[in-house]
Design an enzyme around this catalytic site. Structure first.
Site, short mmCIF file in Angstrom:
data_model
loop_
_atom_site.label_atom_id
_atom_site.label_comp_id
_atom_site.label_asym_id
_atom_site.label_seq_id
_atom_site.Cartn_x
_atom_site.Cartn_y
_atom_site.Cartn_z
N ARG A 37 38.94 -20.20 35.68
CA ARG A 37 38.24 -19.80 34.44
C ARG A 37 37.19 -19.18 34.38
O ARG A 37 36.57 -18.34 33.63
CB ARG A 37 38.35 -21.10 33.47
CG ARG A 37 38.10 -20.99 32.15
CD ARG A 37 38.27 -22.35 31.48
NE ARG A 37 39.68 -22.58 31.30
CZ ARG A 37 40.16 -23.78 30.65
NH1 ARG A 37 39.44 -24.66 30.44
NH2 ARG A 37 41.37 -24.02 30.40
N HIS A 53 33.31 -23.87 25.60
CA HIS A 53 34.75 -24.76 25.39
C HIS A 53 34.64 -25.93 25.90
O HIS A 53 35.26 -27.05 25.48
CB HIS A 53 35.67 -24.05 26.42
CG HIS A 53 37.14 -24.48 26.49
ND1 HIS A 53 37.96 -24.70 25.25
CD2 HIS A 53 37.95 -25.21 27.42
CE1 HIS A 53 38.96 -25.51 25.28
NE2 HIS A 53 38.98 -25.31 26.74
C1 SIN Z 1 43.63 -23.75 27.34
O1 SIN Z 1 44.85 -24.17 26.67
O2 SIN Z 1 43.51 -22.83 27.85
C2 SIN Z 1 42.99 -24.89 27.28
C3 SIN Z 1 43.19 -26.08 28.34
C4 SIN Z 1 42.08 -26.64 28.67
O3 SIN Z 1 40.97 -26.38 28.70
O4 SIN Z 1 42.13 -27.23 29.81
#
Ligand code: SIN
Length: 563
Positions: A307, A368
Site C-alpha cells: 500500500r 486510512h
Molecule cells: C481495502 O479493502 O482495501 C482495505 C483493507 C484494509 O485496509 O486492510
C-alpha cells in the site's frame, strides 16, 4: 529524547461524576476487537461481569466499514509462514516478529471461530472464497457479502453479544479518562454519556481491568476513510494515564479513495484494494488523453504492490501532472461481476455520479489506518497495570511501518482472544481511585477544522522538517482556552490535538523514509540510525519521546531460527 512542544493539552478533567456503576472488566469500543474481547472474557470466566461502552451505537465504528476482508492462511498451498513473510515485508523492518507469528498462526482458527459464531463468508463451489490484495503473494483474504465483510462480522458479533445477558452495553458513551489507583493502575473509567436515562452526563465505572478497543485517529486528518467516531480517544486517554504510545508516525494512507473534490472533508469512500486484486489498474489520465499504467515499472507487483508503494507512486504522479487525483480503471470487470463482487462500492460510486462499469473512478490517497498506538505486549498489556489494548488503538507490533492489507480485522480478533486468555487470571483487586488533582487543559471544539488542515497539509503523505515544525507551532497555538463544561466535541477535539502534537513530533524525530512514513528531506530508509520505535509518553505533564532501537525484522534480515 525530545521534550514537550509548548501548548500540548495534556489533561482532561471530568467534573465530579453524577452517577457510578461497576463491572469487573470494561471494554471500550464495539468493533471486532471490542466485541471479541467481551465475548471471550465471558467464555474464559463466566463469573465475570463485562461492560461494553461505545461512543455511538454498537455498529458505528471502523469494523462496519471494512470492505476487503480478513487475511489468514486458509487456502490450499498457503501457510502461516508465507503470511508471516508478506506481513514482515510490508512492515518494512519495524514489526515485532513474535507478535506477527501469533497473528498468522492463530489467525486461521480465529477466523473459523467467527464462522462458528455465525459469520457468513462468501463461498465458491463449497469452498471459502479467497482473494488477494496489495502485498500478499497468495489468495488469502476471506470476504463476505462481496465487499461488505466488516458489516457481516459486526452483525454476527452484535448478535452474539445480545445473546449474553451478562454483557452490559452502554451506547453513546465517550470514555473520558481512566480513574487510577494509588499504585498507578486501573481503578475505573469516567464516561460522558448522552441520554441513557439515569446514566446521563458524566459518570464513573469502577472496575478491575479496562480493555481499550476504541479504534484509530483518522479524524486527525481532513480526509480519511475512518468514520467520524475515530478521534483517537483511547490513545489519548491511555497517554494521559501514563501509558506509552508507540510509532505514531506510521500512519497509513490508502491509495485508492474516491476523490470527491477539493472541499470534501471527513469520511471519504474507500475503493477496496480487492478491486485491484480482481484486476483493476491505475492510470494517470483518461484513455482518450493518453493515460498510462504508471504502476508498471514501479514495483514487481505493479498495481498490487504494498500500500505505501502505491500511495507514494500516486502522490508522485499527482505532483508531476498537477492533477488532484489519478484514475482507477475497472470497467473490464463487467457489470455482472461488479454487482456480485462489489455491490457496496458500485452503489457508492453511482451515488457520487460515477458508473465504474463504464467509467474510470477518480482516486487519491487518504488517511486510512494508524499502525502505531498504545504499546502492548503479546497479550495486549499496556504499561499501565490493568490497562489492555487491542485492534487499531494498540501497537502490538504486527504492522510495523506499514500494515499489510486485511491484517487489521485479524489483529483485533487474535489479540482480543489473547487478552481474554490472561485477563481473568490477573484481574486487579478492587481499588479506590485517587483524587484527580490534575489541571484541566481543554481545547475549544471549533478548532478541529484548523488542526485537521495543518495535519493534512504538513504531516500527511509527504513530510519535511520545515513543514512539521510549522505544524507543531500552529498546533501549539490551538491549545488551551477550552470550555469548562465541555460536550463530547470538546473532549474529542482535545484528544485530537494531543495526538496531532505527539504524532507530528514523532514524525519530525524519525529522520528517514520507512513504510508509510515518507520524508522528502530524508528519502532513504536508514537502518543504522532508525531501526526501532519512537515511544511517546507524558512524564510529569511533559511529552517525552524516546527512540528505542530494535533489530530490523525484514525477512531477509532474519536467521532461520528467528524467522
Ligand atoms: C481495502 O479493502 O482495501 C482495505 C483493507 C484494509 O485496509 O486492510
Amino acid at each position: 529524547m525530545q521534550s514537550s512542544p509548548p501548548g500540548l493539552p495534556q489533561r482532561l478533567r471530568a467534573p465530579e461524576p453524577g452517577w457510578t456503576t461497576r463491572a469487573d472488566a470494561v471494554v471500550i469500543g464495539s468493533g471486532i476487537a471490542g466485541l471479541t474481547a467481551a465475548l471471550r472474557i465471558r467464555a474464559e470466566d463466566p463469573a465475570l461481569s463485562v461492560l461494553v461502552v461505545t461512543k455511538d451505537v454498537l455498529s458505528a465504528g471502523s469494523t462496519q466499514w471494512a470492505q476487503g476482508g480478513i487475511a489468514a492462511a486458509l487456502g490450499p498451498g498457503d501457510t502461516p509462514e508465507q503470511h508471516l513473510h508478506d506481513t514482515l515485508v510490508a512492515g518494512a523492518g519495524a514489526c515485532d516478529v513474535e507478535a506477527v507469528r501469533a497473528l498468522v498462526t492463530e489467525g486461521p482458527a480465529a477466523v473459523h471461530e467467527l464462522i462458528a459464531l455465525g459469520t457468513r463468508f462468501d463461498h465458491h463451489e463449497g469452498e471459502l472464497s479467497l482473494t488477494r490484495e496489495g502485498g500478499h503473494l497468495r489468495d488469502r483474504i476471506a470476504h463476505a457479502g462481496g465487499d461488505a465483510t466488516g458489516a457481516e462480522i459486526q452483525r454476527a458479533l452484535i448478535a452474539a453479544v445480545e445473546r449474553d445477558p451478562a454483557i452490559e452495553v452502554i451506547q453513546h458513551a465517550l470514555a473520558v479518562d481512566l480513574l487510577l489507583a494509588a499504585d498507578g493502575g486501573v481503578a475505573g473509567v469516567t464516561l460522558h454519556v448522552l441520554g441513557e436515562g439515569q446514566r446521563d452526563g458524566v459518570g464513573a465505572v469502577h472496575c478491575r481491568a479496562v480493555v481499550l478497543a476504541s479504534g484509530g485517529l483518522g479524524q486527525v486528518f481532513s480526509q480519511s476513510t475512518n468514520p467520524s467516531v475515530s478521534t483517537g480517544d483511547g490513545m489519548a486517554l491511555a497517554m494521559r494515564a501514563g501509558a506509552t504510545l508507540r510509532d505514531l508516525e506510521f500512519v497509513q494512507f490508502h491509495p485508492t479513495v474516491m476523490y470527491l473534490g477539493p472541499d470534501s472533508q471527513g469520511q471519504q469512500p474507500l475503493i477496496s484494494e480487492a478491486v485491484r486484486g480482481e484486476g483493476a489498474f491505475l492510470v494517470d489520465a483518461l484513455p482518450e488523453e493518453g493515460g498510462t499504467r504508471f504502476m508498471q515499472g514501479e514495483h514487481q507487483l505493479a498495481d498490487l504492490a504494498p500500500r505505501d508503494v502505491v500511495a507514494k507512486a500516486i502522490t508522485r504522479r499527482m505532483i508531476e501532472t498537477g492533477e488532484p487525483h489519478m484514475w482507477l480503471d475497472a470497467r473490464h470487470l463487467g457489470a455482472a461481476f461488479w454487482e456480485r463482487r462489489f455491490p457496496t462500492i458500485l452503489a457508492v460510486c453511482r451515488e457520487h455520479g460515477v458508473d465504474p462499469t463504464t467509467e474510470l473512478i477518480p482516486v487519491a490517497p487518504a488517511q486510512h489506518y494508524a499502525s502505531g498506538g498504545v504499546a502492548t505486549d503479546l497479550h495486549g498489556r499496556s504499561d499501565v497495570p490493568g490497562l489492555y489494548a487491542t485492534g487499531e488503538v494498540a501497537c502490538s507490533g504486527v504492522h510495523g511501518a506499514n500494515r499489510l492489507a486485511s491484517n487489521s480485522l485479524l489483529e483485533g480478533l487474535v489479540f482480543s482472544r489473547r487478552i481474554a486468555a490472561v485477563l481473568p487470571g490477573e484481574l486487579r483487586p478492587w481499588a479506590e481511585p485517587v483524587p484527580d488533582g490534575r489541571p484541566a487543559g481543554l481545547t475549544a471544539w471549533d478548532r478541529r477544522r484548523a488542526l485537521q488542515e495543518v495535519m493534512t497539509s504538513r504531516v500527511g503523505v509527504l513530510r519535511t522538517a520545515d513543514g512539521m515544525q510549522e505544524a507543531l507551532d500552529r498546533l501549539a497555538a490551538l491549545g488551551g482556552a477550552g470550555d469548562e463544561a465541555p460536550g463530547v466535541d470538546g473532549w474529542e477535539t482535545t484528544n485530537l490535538l494531543s495526538l496531532s502534537t505527539a504524532l507530528a513530533a514523532a514524525a519530525l524525530l524519525r529522520e528517514e523514509t520507512r513504510g508509510s512514513h515518507w520524508r522528502e528531506d530524508f528519502p532513504d530508509r536508514d537502518d543504522l540510525r532508525w531501526a526501532g520505535h519512537v515511544d511517546s509518553r507524558l512524564v510529569a505533564g511533559e511529552l517525552r519521546q524516546d527512540f528505542v532501537a530494535a533489530p530490523s525484522t525484514d525477512p531477509s534480515a532474519l536467521t532461520v531460527e528467528n524467522r
